[in-house]
Design an enzyme around this catalytic site. Structure first.
Site, short mmCIF file in Angstrom:
data_model
loop_
_atom_site.label_atom_id
_atom_site.label_comp_id
_atom_site.label_asym_id
_atom_site.label_seq_id
_atom_site.Cartn_x
_atom_site.Cartn_y
_atom_site.Cartn_z
N ARG A 3 18.62 -22.87 33.14
CA ARG A 3 18.82 -22.27 34.56
C ARG A 3 17.89 -22.80 35.62
NH1 ARG A 3 19.02 -17.16 31.85
NH2 ARG A 3 21.07 -16.79 31.12
N ASP A 52 13.48 -2.19 36.14
CA ASP A 52 13.76 -3.48 35.90
C ASP A 52 12.77 -4.64 36.50
OD1 ASP A 52 17.06 -4.87 35.26
OD2 ASP A 52 15.56 -6.09 36.77
C1 LIG Z 1 22.23 -8.27 31.88
S1 LIG Z 1 21.25 -6.96 32.46
C2 LIG Z 1 21.51 -5.57 31.46
C3 LIG Z 1 21.80 -4.34 32.33
C4 LIG Z 1 22.14 -3.11 31.45
N1 LIG Z 1 21.07 -2.68 30.71
C5 LIG Z 1 23.48 -3.28 30.86
O1 LIG Z 1 23.56 -3.35 29.80
O2 LIG Z 1 24.56 -3.29 31.59
C6 LIG Z 1 19.83 -7.58 32.08
C7 LIG Z 1 18.73 -7.12 33.12
O3 LIG Z 1 17.37 -7.28 32.39
C8 LIG Z 1 16.57 -7.53 33.26
N2 LIG Z 1 15.23 -8.15 32.96
C9 LIG Z 1 15.05 -9.52 32.37
N3 LIG Z 1 13.74 -9.84 32.02
C10 LIG Z 1 13.26 -8.57 32.22
C11 LIG Z 1 11.89 -8.04 31.71
N4 LIG Z 1 11.00 -9.09 31.46
N5 LIG Z 1 11.45 -6.94 32.25
C12 LIG Z 1 12.48 -5.72 32.76
N6 LIG Z 1 13.54 -6.55 33.00
C13 LIG Z 1 13.88 -7.55 32.73
C14 LIG Z 1 17.40 -8.21 34.49
O4 LIG Z 1 16.52 -8.55 35.85
C15 LIG Z 1 18.60 -7.60 34.46
O5 LIG Z 1 18.67 -6.94 35.45
#
Ligand SMILES: C[S@@+](CC[C@H](N)C(=O)[O-])C[C@H]1O[C@@H](n2cnc3c(N)ncnc32)[C@H](O)[C@@H]1O
Length: 259
Positions: A29, A130
């Site tokens: 990415r 998030d």
């Molecule tokens: C695919 S989305 C999932 C959203 C929701 N939980 C769902 O299942 O529909 C993944 C999320 O994880 C967040 N994320 C990635 N790394 C993270 C971290 N280190 N701490 C908190 N959030 C994180 C991303 O910003 C993104 O919004």
């Protein structure tokens, strides 16, 4: 500067811990974004990130996948509605919920809708976190397109959303039930005493060791008797060693009476 040094420098300068993410997809990415921006190497990219806030947001967007939708995997949310939440409400009455990795909000808002229906007037607390400030800003706006709303029943769509063209505005009462905060699951402290923790489609980006570490911390953050809810493609194989009991597919409980 090689990729390992770049990750180390990003951690030192910005506090973003990239070592927890699965390396091949993370590197793919970042490399594709650098190619698009015609940045020649990691050192130059680091300088760009340090001086340009917009590029930093773009970088965060690239490594975080913000796709989400209301009542994602509908049949699992039916189980949440019909079995898990009623049982938690019977035990704890006012629920403390954490949606960890909430993207632009559909997940915690889905829970807010269910609680508004199952236990109206309850003093529930729904924390949604998030790492991505852009996603959190969108979550606070509460405006969605059709794609995020595919699994919402017509009755709920009518009741909780106001349509203007292609945009659906979530009702203020539901928005007011959720507290959005920025939080990095890899480095920030976890709270405690949660009755329901939802972490779906987030840990899939992390290495196996990091996942296990996070599962242990989620366990500790749960109140005894509290439930951990994971994504449809995820599996908590080692749930017994972690101390959980499996109460249904995708739902794991920290047993009551554990301290
Ligand atoms: C695919 S989305 C999932 C959203 C929701 N939980 C769902 O299942 O529909 C993944 C999320 O994880 C967040 N994320 C990635 N790394 C993270 C971290 N280190 N701490 C908190 N959030 C994180 C991303 O910003 C993104 O919004």
């Amino acid at each position: 500067m090689d990729f390992a040094e770049f990750k180390e420098a990003v951690y030192r300068r910005f506090g973003l811990y990239l070592d927890g993410y699965k390396e091949p997809q993370l590197k793919r990415r970042i490399d594709s974004l650098m190619a698009l921006l015609q940045v020649p190497d990691y050192g130059a990219y680091l300088n760009l990130l340090a001086r340009d806030g917009q590029q930093w947001q773009r970088f965060i967007d690239k490594i975080t996948i913000n796709v989400s939708e209301f009542f994602r995997n509908q049949e699992i949310f039916v189980r949440l509605e019909q079995e898990i939440l009623p049982s938690l409400l019977a035990t704890f009455r006012d629920l403390k919920v954490w949606s960890a990795g909430c993207a632009d909000g559909p997940e915690p808002y889905s829970v807010a809708i269910l609680l508004a229906e199952l236990a109206p007037g309850g003093r529930h607390q729904i924390l949604a976190t998030d790492i991505d400030p852009g996603a959190l800003a969108a979550a606070r706006r509460g405006v969605y397109g059709e794609r995020a709303l595919q699994a919402v029943t017509p009755t709920r769509l009518n009741r909780y959303f106001r349509r203007e063209g292609d945009h659906f505005y979530l009702q203020e009462q539901i928005k007011g039930m959720v507290d959005f905060r920025q939080h990095d699951l890899l480095k920030d402290a976890y709270g405690s005493g949660f009755h329901l923790i939802i972490c779906r489609n987030v840990v899939i980006y992390f290495t196996a060791d990091t996942q296990n570490d996070l599962y242990r911390r989620f366990y500790q953050a749960l109140a005894p008797g509290g439930v951990f809810f994971i994504g449809a493609t995820e599996n908590l194989f080692q749930y017994r060693e972690l101390g959980f009991e499996k109460i249904a597919p995708w739902f794991y409980r920290r047993p009551a009476g554990t301290s």
